[in-house]
Design a protein around this motif. Structure first.
Motif, PDB file in Angstrom:
ATOM      1  N   UNK A   1       0.745  -1.277  -0.014  1.00  7.74           N
ATOM      2  CA  UNK A   1      -0.049   0.059   0.171  1.00  7.74           C
ATOM      3  C   UNK A   1       0.831   1.173   0.114  1.00  7.74           C
ATOM      4  N   UNK A   2       0.690   2.233  -0.957  1.00  7.23           N
ATOM      5  CA  UNK A   2       1.413   3.261  -1.150  1.00  7.23           C
ATOM      6  C   UNK A   2       1.024   4.425   0.219  1.00  7.23           C
ATOM      7  N   UNK A   3       1.893   4.963   0.859  1.00  2.00           N
ATOM      8  CA  UNK A   3       1.721   5.816   1.708  1.00  2.00           C
ATOM      9  C   UNK A   3       1.306   7.288   1.089  1.00  2.00           C
ATOM     10  N   UNK A   4       0.988   8.211   2.241  1.00  4.47           N
ATOM     11  CA  UNK A   4       0.827   9.471   1.716  1.00  4.47           C
ATOM     12  C   UNK A   4       1.878  10.022   0.938  1.00  4.47           C
ATOM     13  N   UNK A   5       3.018  10.326   1.420  1.00  4.56           N
ATOM     14  CA  UNK A   5       3.845  10.881   0.483  1.00  4.56           C
ATOM     15  C   UNK A   5       4.246  10.576  -0.735  1.00  4.56           C
ATOM     16  N   UNK A   6       4.119   9.130  -0.985  1.00  5.30           N
ATOM     17  CA  UNK A   6       4.421   8.532  -2.293  1.00  5.30           C
ATOM     18  C   UNK A   6       3.382   8.931  -2.933  1.00  5.30           C
ATOM     19  N   UNK A   7       2.067   8.989  -2.806  1.00  8.65           N
ATOM     20  CA  UNK A   7       0.922   9.301  -3.512  1.00  8.65           C
ATOM     21  C   UNK A   7       0.859  10.620  -4.024  1.00  8.65           C
ATOM     22  N   UNK A   8       1.427  11.344  -2.914  1.00  5.42           N
ATOM     23  CA  UNK A   8       1.463  12.866  -3.048  1.00  5.42           C
ATOM     24  C   UNK A   8       2.435  13.334  -4.355  1.00  5.42           C
ATOM     25  N   UNK A   9       3.594  12.699  -3.970  1.00  2.74           N
ATOM     26  CA  UNK A   9       4.667  12.872  -5.153  1.00  2.74           C
ATOM     27  C   UNK A   9       4.395  12.207  -6.453  1.00  2.74           C
ATOM     28  N   UNK A  10       3.573  11.396  -6.350  1.00  2.00           N
ATOM     29  CA  UNK A  10       3.206  10.801  -7.638  1.00  2.00           C
ATOM     30  C   UNK A  10       2.051  11.512  -8.552  1.00  2.00           C
ATOM     31  N   UNK A  11       1.526  12.496  -7.537  1.00  2.04           N
ATOM     32  CA  UNK A  11       0.439  13.262  -8.389  1.00  2.04           C
ATOM     33  C   UNK A  11      -0.838  12.536  -8.207  1.00  2.04           C
ATOM     34  N   UNK A  12      -1.110  11.717  -7.527  1.00  5.81           N
ATOM     35  CA  UNK A  12      -2.082  10.790  -7.334  1.00  5.81           C
ATOM     36  C   UNK A  12      -3.330  11.336  -6.360  1.00  5.81           C
ATOM     37  N   UNK A  13      -2.690  12.306  -5.391  1.00  2.00           N
ATOM     38  CA  UNK A  13      -3.849  13.025  -4.415  1.00  2.00           C
ATOM     39  C   UNK A  13      -3.266  14.445  -4.059  1.00  2.00           C
ATOM     40  N   UNK A  14      -4.278  14.932  -3.698  1.00  2.00           N
ATOM     41  CA  UNK A  14      -3.870  16.432  -3.347  1.00  2.00           C
ATOM     42  C   UNK A  14      -3.249  16.524  -1.799  1.00  2.00           C
ATOM     43  N   UNK A  15      -2.418  17.420  -1.613  1.00  2.00           N
ATOM     44  CA  UNK A  15      -1.599  17.639  -0.044  1.00  2.00           C
ATOM     45  C   UNK A  15      -2.840  17.769   0.904  1.00  2.00           C
ATOM     46  N   UNK A  16      -4.080  18.270   0.433  1.00  2.00           N
ATOM     47  CA  UNK A  16      -4.712  18.221   1.660  1.00  2.00           C
ATOM     48  C   UNK A  16      -5.444  16.916   2.199  1.00  2.00           C
ATOM     49  N   UNK A  17      -5.283  15.853   1.642  1.00  2.00           N
ATOM     50  CA  UNK A  17      -5.583  14.359   1.956  1.00  2.00           C
ATOM     51  C   UNK A  17      -4.638  14.028   3.159  1.00  2.00           C
ATOM     52  N   UNK A  18      -3.805  14.899   3.493  1.00  2.51           N
ATOM     53  CA  UNK A  18      -2.989  14.484   4.676  1.00  2.51           C
ATOM     54  C   UNK A  18      -3.995  14.299   5.758  1.00  2.51           C
ATOM     55  N   UNK A  19      -4.906  15.226   5.990  1.00  2.00           N
ATOM     56  CA  UNK A  19      -5.572  15.243   7.123  1.00  2.00           C
ATOM     57  C   UNK A  19      -6.343  13.874   7.145  1.00  2.00           C
TER      58      UNK A  19
END
Length: 66
Positions: free
Chosen positions: A1-19
């Motif tokens: 499973x990809x972690x937040x940072x990996x998904x964010x850097x890949x452009x798969x999610x917005x930063x705000x999804x950290x919450x």
């Protein structure tokens, strides 16, 4: 499973999804620390905790540019 940072850097999610990830961690039975769960390193965690979201976003965005 990809972690937040990996998904964010890949452009798969917005930063705000950290919450959402933080909340998910809070309700999980994971033995990972929040830093581990999000995939952050110590410098990124320190910036996030001591300065805030914008400081972490800036560090991550620097990685996108390099």
């Amino acid at each position: 499973m990809k972690k937040f940072k990996e998904k964010y850097l890949a452009g798969e999610i917005a930063f705000e999804e950290i919450d959402d990830y933080s909340q998910e961690w809070g309700f999980s039975d994971s033995t990972d620390t929040l830093r581990e769960y999000l995939g952050l390193n110590a410098e990124e965690e320190d910036a996030w905790v001591s300065v805030g979201d914008e400081a972490l976003k800036e560090l991550l965005d620097e990685q996108l540019r390099s």
